[in-house]
Design a protein around this motif. Structure first.
Motif, PDB file in Angstrom:
ATOM      1  N   THR A  85      40.195  35.712  37.679  1.00  0.00           N
ATOM      2  CA  THR A  85      39.047  35.269  36.904  1.00  0.00           C
ATOM      3  C   THR A  85      37.764  35.324  37.716  1.00  0.00           C
ATOM      4  OG1 THR A  85      38.167  33.453  35.548  1.00  0.00           O
ATOM      5  CG2 THR A  85      39.352  32.839  37.551  1.00  0.00           C
ATOM      6  N   ASP A  86      36.649  35.377  37.001  1.00  0.00           N
ATOM      7  CA  ASP A  86      35.349  35.186  37.635  1.00  0.00           C
ATOM      8  C   ASP A  86      34.924  33.741  37.396  1.00  0.00           C
ATOM      9  OD1 ASP A  86      34.591  35.079  34.974  1.00  0.00           O
ATOM     10  OD2 ASP A  86      33.507  36.984  35.009  1.00  0.00           O
ATOM     11  N   GLU A  87      33.711  33.400  37.798  1.00  0.00           N
ATOM     12  CA  GLU A  87      33.249  32.020  37.676  1.00  0.00           C
ATOM     13  C   GLU A  87      33.222  31.551  36.222  1.00  0.00           C
ATOM     14  OE1 GLU A  87      29.478  31.892  39.634  1.00  0.00           O
ATOM     15  OE2 GLU A  87      30.351  31.766  41.644  1.00  0.00           O
ATOM     16  N   ARG A  88      32.859  32.446  35.309  1.00  0.00           N
ATOM     17  CA  ARG A  88      32.738  32.049  33.905  1.00  0.00           C
ATOM     18  C   ARG A  88      34.086  31.670  33.299  1.00  0.00           C
ATOM     19  NH1 ARG A  88      29.828  37.338  31.898  1.00  0.00           N
ATOM     20  NH2 ARG A  88      31.409  38.090  33.381  1.00  0.00           N
ATOM     21  N   GLY A  89      35.144  32.304  33.721  1.00  0.00           N
ATOM     22  CA  GLY A  89      36.454  32.027  33.145  1.00  0.00           C
ATOM     23  C   GLY A  89      37.310  31.090  33.963  1.00  0.00           C
ATOM     24  N   LEU A  90      36.723  30.493  35.009  1.00  0.00           N
ATOM     25  CA  LEU A  90      37.528  29.698  35.921  1.00  0.00           C
ATOM     26  C   LEU A  90      38.167  28.492  35.238  1.00  0.00           C
ATOM     27  CD1 LEU A  90      38.604  29.158  38.735  1.00  0.00           C
ATOM     28  CD2 LEU A  90      36.439  28.025  39.301  1.00  0.00           C
ATOM     29  N   ALA A  91      37.442  27.778  34.407  1.00  0.00           N
ATOM     30  CA  ALA A  91      38.004  26.585  33.757  1.00  0.00           C
ATOM     31  C   ALA A  91      39.236  26.949  32.936  1.00  0.00           C
ATOM     32  CB  ALA A  91      36.954  25.912  32.882  1.00  0.00           C
ATOM     33  N   ASP A  92      39.142  28.031  32.174  1.00  0.00           N
ATOM     34  CA  ASP A  92      40.295  28.461  31.379  1.00  0.00           C
ATOM     35  C   ASP A  92      41.467  28.842  32.274  1.00  0.00           C
ATOM     36  OD1 ASP A  92      38.984  28.045  28.989  1.00  0.00           O
ATOM     37  OD2 ASP A  92      38.284  30.117  28.832  1.00  0.00           O
ATOM     38  N   ALA A  93      41.188  29.508  33.382  1.00  0.00           N
ATOM     39  CA  ALA A  93      42.254  29.924  34.289  1.00  0.00           C
ATOM     40  C   ALA A  93      42.922  28.725  34.960  1.00  0.00           C
ATOM     41  CB  ALA A  93      41.701  30.875  35.346  1.00  0.00           C
ATOM     42  N   LEU A  94      42.174  27.649  35.150  1.00  0.00           N
ATOM     43  CA  LEU A  94      42.720  26.474  35.834  1.00  0.00           C
ATOM     44  C   LEU A  94      43.632  25.643  34.943  1.00  0.00           C
ATOM     45  CD1 LEU A  94      39.672  25.192  37.928  1.00  0.00           C
ATOM     46  CD2 LEU A  94      41.839  26.069  38.810  1.00  0.00           C
ATOM     47  N   ARG A  95      43.455  25.721  33.637  1.00  0.00           N
ATOM     48  CA  ARG A  95      44.277  24.907  32.732  1.00  0.00           C
ATOM     49  C   ARG A  95      45.740  25.340  32.832  1.00  0.00           C
ATOM     50  NH1 ARG A  95      39.574  25.512  29.538  1.00  0.00           N
ATOM     51  NH2 ARG A  95      38.525  23.489  29.268  1.00  0.00           N
TER      52      ARG A  95
END
Length: 325
Positions: free
Chosen positions: A33-43
């Motif tokens: 992921t990049d910074e924009r998708g980090l929250a989704d990747a962390l779930r």
């Protein structure tokens, strides 16, 4: 590792994916992921690999880290991820200590030689086809203070000693008989010791105690012929104070690989000072360093999967890996 299923690994990498990840992808569910998708990747992720080690996006996405038990950053410095929620949690943090030690030490020796032998001026004169004889300095016997006694600082000390320089260290506690530095001074006494050194090398980790460590009082304490080298973090230095010290001849020069703002803005006065050597945060980046960073992570990943102790575990209260860990 938690449970028996394949772990979920989030990798913050932006547009540049880390190399040599096939063996990790074979045993884990990897979310790049990049910074924009980090929250989704962390779930739902069990671990986070901060391959983009200059990014400060982890703090803003940390609310989504509902299962993360381990964070690894692909650098020796951990300040981009030392936000309160991570620091105060029971999540294990590891770094890539050891990858850049010798490369950064070579850089420091190189810029010291460049100053002593006036290489920047030689290149300038060569371009103008101007033959101008000058005398140069010796580095043998010159005194160097290395501020930061971790593995990178120790590699610097060993290399400079091998070149005939006299090296001391500066750390949290004063001590004598150190195998690499000989004498180590306490950081609290920095201003007392600076007058005795020809070169000062900053390689300390960025913490609340070291931020702005090199300000006007520090540069005023150095002898006028001293040169300052920063291969630690840009925030160790109050840039405006350094610029003034260089312009006023308070110190003789500076070699800077890290800056408070990166990339260094094109209107920053450091660009125009003749007694400054600038490099773009590359002092440790040897050919193949990205592969080596993944190798370090992969070894720890295997340890994590099999329940063995991790290497390079950061003391989150100190902000670095304590000696012997």
């Amino acid at each position: 590792m938690i449970g028996t299923e394949s772990p979920v690994l989030a990798v913050l990498c932006g547009d540049r994916h880390p190399p040599d990840m096939d063996h990790i992808e074979a045993t884990a569910k990897v979310r790049y992921t990049d910074e924009r998708g980090l929250a989704d990747a962390l779930r739902g992720a069990d671990a986070l690999f901060v391959y983009d080690f200059l990014s400060t996006a982890v703090a803003g996405a940390w609310h989504a880290a509902d299962r993360v038990r381990w964070v690894h950053i692909a650098s020796a410095g951990v300040d981009p991820v030392m936000f309160p929620a991570l620091r105060d949690s029971d999540v294990v943090l590891t770094n890539s200590r050891g990858v850049f030690d010798d490369s950064i030490a070579e850089y420091v020796l190189g810029v010291i030689i460049a100053f002593a032998k006036d290489l920047a001026r030689s290149i300038e004169l060569q371009r103008r086809r101007e033959w101008r004889h000058r005398e140069s300095e010796r580095i043998a016997g010159r005194r160097v203070l290395v501020v930061g006694t971790g593995p990178i600082g120790r590699a610097i000390a060993r290399m400079l000693r091998a070149a005939g320089m006299s090296v001391s260290g500066m750390g949290r506690r004063a001590r004598s008989g150190d195998e690499d530095f000989g004498e180590v001074h306490a950081s609290a006494d920095l201003l007392d010791h600076l007058p005795g050194y020809d070169y000062v090398v900053a390689v300390a980790p960025l913490t609340d105690q070291t931020k702005g460590l090199f300000a006007a009082d520090a540069f005023a304490a150095m002898p006028a012929h001293a040169r300052f080298v920063n291969v630690g973090r840009g925030e160790l230095v109050v840039t405006a104070d350094l610029v003034k010290a260089l312009r006023d001849g308070r110190i003789a020069g500076a070699a800077l690989d890290v800056f408070e703002t990166e990339p260094l803005p094109d209107d920053n006065p450091l660009w125009t000072l003749e007694n400054v050597l600038i490099s773009p945060h590359m002092s440790g980046d040897f050919a193949g360093w990205r592969n080596t960073l993944v190798e370090v992570f992969a070894e720890n990943f295997q340890r994590w999967q099999t329940g063995r102790p991790l290497r390079n575990v950061v003391d989150k209260q100190l902000g670095y890996v304590p000696s012997g860990h």
